[in-house]
Design an enzyme around this catalytic site. Structure first.
Site, PDB file in Angstrom:
ATOM      1  N   ARG A  45      -1.563   8.090   5.045  1.00  0.00           N
ATOM      2  CA  ARG A  45      -2.294   6.825   4.995  1.00  0.00           C
ATOM      3  C   ARG A  45      -2.941   6.616   6.353  1.00  0.00           C
ATOM      4  O   ARG A  45      -2.263   6.650   7.365  1.00  0.00           O
ATOM      5  CB  ARG A  45      -1.369   5.664   4.635  1.00  0.00           C
ATOM      6  N   SER A 147      -3.235   1.373  -1.458  1.00  0.00           N
ATOM      7  CA  SER A 147      -2.533   0.208  -1.986  1.00  0.00           C
ATOM      8  C   SER A 147      -3.139  -1.090  -1.452  1.00  0.00           C
ATOM      9  O   SER A 147      -4.304  -1.367  -1.676  1.00  0.00           O
ATOM     10  CB  SER A 147      -1.045   0.321  -1.656  1.00  0.00           C
ATOM     11  N   ASP A 303       0.424  -1.493  -8.337  1.00  0.00           N
ATOM     12  CA  ASP A 303       1.823  -1.057  -8.440  1.00  0.00           C
ATOM     13  C   ASP A 303       2.799  -2.152  -8.002  1.00  0.00           C
ATOM     14  O   ASP A 303       4.004  -2.012  -8.163  1.00  0.00           O
ATOM     15  CB  ASP A 303       2.070   0.254  -7.688  1.00  0.00           C
ATOM     16  N   ARG A 304       2.271  -3.278  -7.478  1.00  0.00           N
ATOM     17  CA  ARG A 304       3.117  -4.412  -7.099  1.00  0.00           C
ATOM     18  C   ARG A 304       2.738  -5.646  -7.919  1.00  0.00           C
ATOM     19  O   ARG A 304       1.634  -5.747  -8.425  1.00  0.00           O
ATOM     20  CB  ARG A 304       2.960  -4.731  -5.607  1.00  0.00           C
ATOM     21  N   THR A 377      15.330   2.454   1.687  1.00  0.00           N
ATOM     22  CA  THR A 377      14.116   1.692   1.414  1.00  0.00           C
ATOM     23  C   THR A 377      13.029   2.575   0.816  1.00  0.00           C
ATOM     24  O   THR A 377      12.802   3.693   1.280  1.00  0.00           O
ATOM     25  CB  THR A 377      13.587   1.082   2.730  1.00  0.00           C
TER      26      THR A 377
END
Length: 590
Positions: A45, A147, A303-304, A377
């Site tokens: 990213r 994202s 995706d969230r 996480t």
């Protein structure tokens, strides 16, 4: 030599470099060319632009060549099974970079090696890629997306054959293979030929049909409740509309100004619904106009999921990721109970959450008799653990992380904002038939299983030396190695777990059970009052995040005292653990 080749292949990035050279922008050029982007378990990213530190045609080709070679070594049947590639709507006109362009280049690399590629012909939500890997039995998947990152960024997210994101040691193996394949292969640039190849297939229509069939979990007849949905200029609008249709739900009202993909994200400062009210202003206005009391929001790659509800006071309540996790966890278990009369089946049931997320699922599991597990996480850990459990014949009902990520169906072993939106829609509809608001239901869950109050935030820091110094100070608090603090202001510390070094004072040998990683910072403090606080760095953003939670026993509803105690604990953490570096940290923007 490479720079001389680039003008005919990507004149825009070359032009950007020439402009920087003319301006004498040495520091900017150093940033672009001094160090290569690091390929990790989250893939890549970075900003789109010229140089090896940025996302551009050349670095996409190099990355895909390395990934392709690593897959060739890992799978003898790669040329039979193939890969899937999806992309979002991001674009960066100055450099000519876009998610669609990068996906085409990645396809050309695989096709040049005789590997079948299932390339989506249009933008899709991120969850479609892991779904396709599992549904078609492919070796791997790539999603080109950043994202909810700022508009100039892009990313390259990788899934393994099990349908979950990659974990170590794959990241190291891929990274090494990239370094060994930096010279573009002869056909890697040839997107035109690749797009005509018989090896290229378009899974768009088939996956659109199969995905919505797979996520359906009809539990109750729906009501005509009004819901507003925003896709925040991302890919989610059409897919959430389809998901509501698949669930026989009244379609949500779409925020017109935000429903179509726009890589400029013109109506929001940050395209991240996790930031709360600022991103949802237009949604609230539409809800007021239409008489809706609930707002659902996806991030740009869908995706969230975020959720807000209008309160009796007229104010809007934006639920935290942990609160929505409690609601969705309760709902999917409620539905499961409705559909399973065998009392013993609960012993085969699992829910997961990450170590920095609320432990409300643990409390529900203790009372209801199913299993709860925490992982490191990130959904790469929950997805891989879910796959292990599914392979053992277990039922994985739900997984979540506090950063508004929810896995409501084992059809996608990653966070999925599309299925989560539809399942939330069904929950909202059901509660409406019982005249119960979401806030009332959440209070009911906490009354039954114990209040779980959390407070999370972050500091922005671009200096890795400052970050290292802050965490090393906590590891050598009294000047000696591994001498962690024993108190924080008036709060005494009963246990410390450091997943960077592998230390855990709760274990007999002081060795942590969860996997450790020296490349990221993460320390968890448990306090004598039952509070838990974790400090960690982000893998994709320049942030030091902190997460705190305090809980009561079931039936204890003294929330005011609990919130006051948590506020004081957070103040003590910021004052004692962050203060020495405070002038080098930026607080979370308002």
């Amino acid at each position: 030599l490479q720079l001389r080749d680039i003008p005919t292949l990507n004149p825009k990035t070359m032009s950007m470099v020439q402009d920087l050279m003319k301006k004498g922008a040495v520091e900017e050029l150093k940033k672009c060319f001094s160090s290569r982007m690091e390929f990790g378990t989250a893939g890549l990213r970075a900003a789109m632009g010229p140089g090896i530190s940025c996302m551009n045609d050349l670095t996409i080709i190099q990355t895909t060549q390395g990934f392709c070679q690593y897959l060739e070594k890992s799978f003898g049947n790669l040329k039979e099974r193939g890969v899937v590639i999806g992309y979002d709507a991001r674009a960066h006109p100055p450099s000519g970079g876009s998610s669609k362009r990068f996906a085409s280049l990645a396809s050309a690399v695989f096709v040049s090696r005789g590997v079948p590629v299932h390339l989506f012909s249009d933008i899709t939500p991120t969850p479609f890629v892991p779904f396709t890997v599992s549904h078609l039995g492919l070796c791997a998947g790539i999603m080109v997306t950043a994202s909810h990152n700022p508009k100039q960024d892009n990313g390259y997210k990788v899934y393994w054959e099990n349908g979950a994101q990659i974990v170590s040691p794959h990241d190291k193996g891929i990274s090494k293979a990239i370094e060994e394949n930096l010279e573009p292969w002869p056909e890697s640039w040839n997107t035109e030929e690749a797009l005509k190849s018989s090896l290229l297939k378009d899974p768009y229509q088939d996956i659109n049909t199969q995905y919505f069939k797979a996520i359906q979990k009809h539990c109750h007849h729906s009501s005509e409740v009004k819901i507003v949905h925003t896709s925040v200029h991302g890919v989610g609008h059409a897919f959430v509309q389809s998901a509501f249709k698949a669930f026989d739900l009244h379609p949500p009202y779409a925020v017109e100004e935000q429903k179509d993909p726009d890589p400029e994200f013109p109506t929001v400062k940050y395209p991240n619904p996790e930031e709360g009210e600022g991103v949802l202003t237009l949604s609230f206005a539409l809800a007021e106009k239409e008489g809706a009391t609930v707002v659902l929001a996806n991030d740009p790659d869908a995706d969230r999921l975020a959720m807000a509800e209008k309160q009796e006071s007229g104010q809007w309540r934006v639920f935290t990721g942990n609160e929505l996790g409690a609601l969705l966890g309760w709902w999917v278990f409620h539905c499961w109970k409705q559909q399973n009369s065998d009392a013993g089946a609960v012993k085969n049931l699992y829910m997961l959450s990450s170590t920095v997320s609320s432990k409300i699922l643990r409390a529900i599991a203790l009372k209801e008799g199913f299993h709860f597990e925490e992982t490191l996480t990130g959904f790469k850990w929950m997805g891989n653990r879910a796959r292990d459990l599914l392979d053992q014949g277990k039922t994985v009902l739900f997984a979540f992380e506090e950063a508004i990520g929810y896995m409501c169906s084992p059809s996608v072993l990653d966070k999925d904002g599309v299925s989560a939106a539809a399942i939330a829609g069904e929950m909202i509809s059901y509660l409406a038939t019982t005249n119960t608001s979401l806030s009332q239901k959440l209070a009911g869950i906490f009354e039954e299983y114990g209040y779980h109050i959390s407070k999370n935030s972050y500091f922005i820091c671009h200096d890795q030396d400052v970050i290292r110094s802050l965490f090393e100070r906590l590891r050598n608090y009294s000047g000696k190695k591994d001498s962690y603090p024993v108190e924080c202001g008036r709060f005494s510390i009963s246990a410390v777990r450091d997943l960077t070094t592998g230390y855990d004072s709760n274990q007999p040998d002081n060795k942590a059970i969860l996997p450790t990683s020296s490349s990221s910072q993460m320390i968890t403090f448990t306090f004598s009052n039952g509070g838990v606080a974790t400090m960690r760095t982000s893998g994709t953003e320049p942030k030091i995040k902190y997460y705190t939670e305090l809980c009561t026993a079931p039936g204890n509803s003294d929330v005011t005292s609990l919130k006051k105690e948590l506020d004081e604990l957070v103040d003590a953490i910021v004052e004692n653990f962050f203060e020495p570096q405070k002038n080098k940290l930026q607080p979370k923007p308002e």
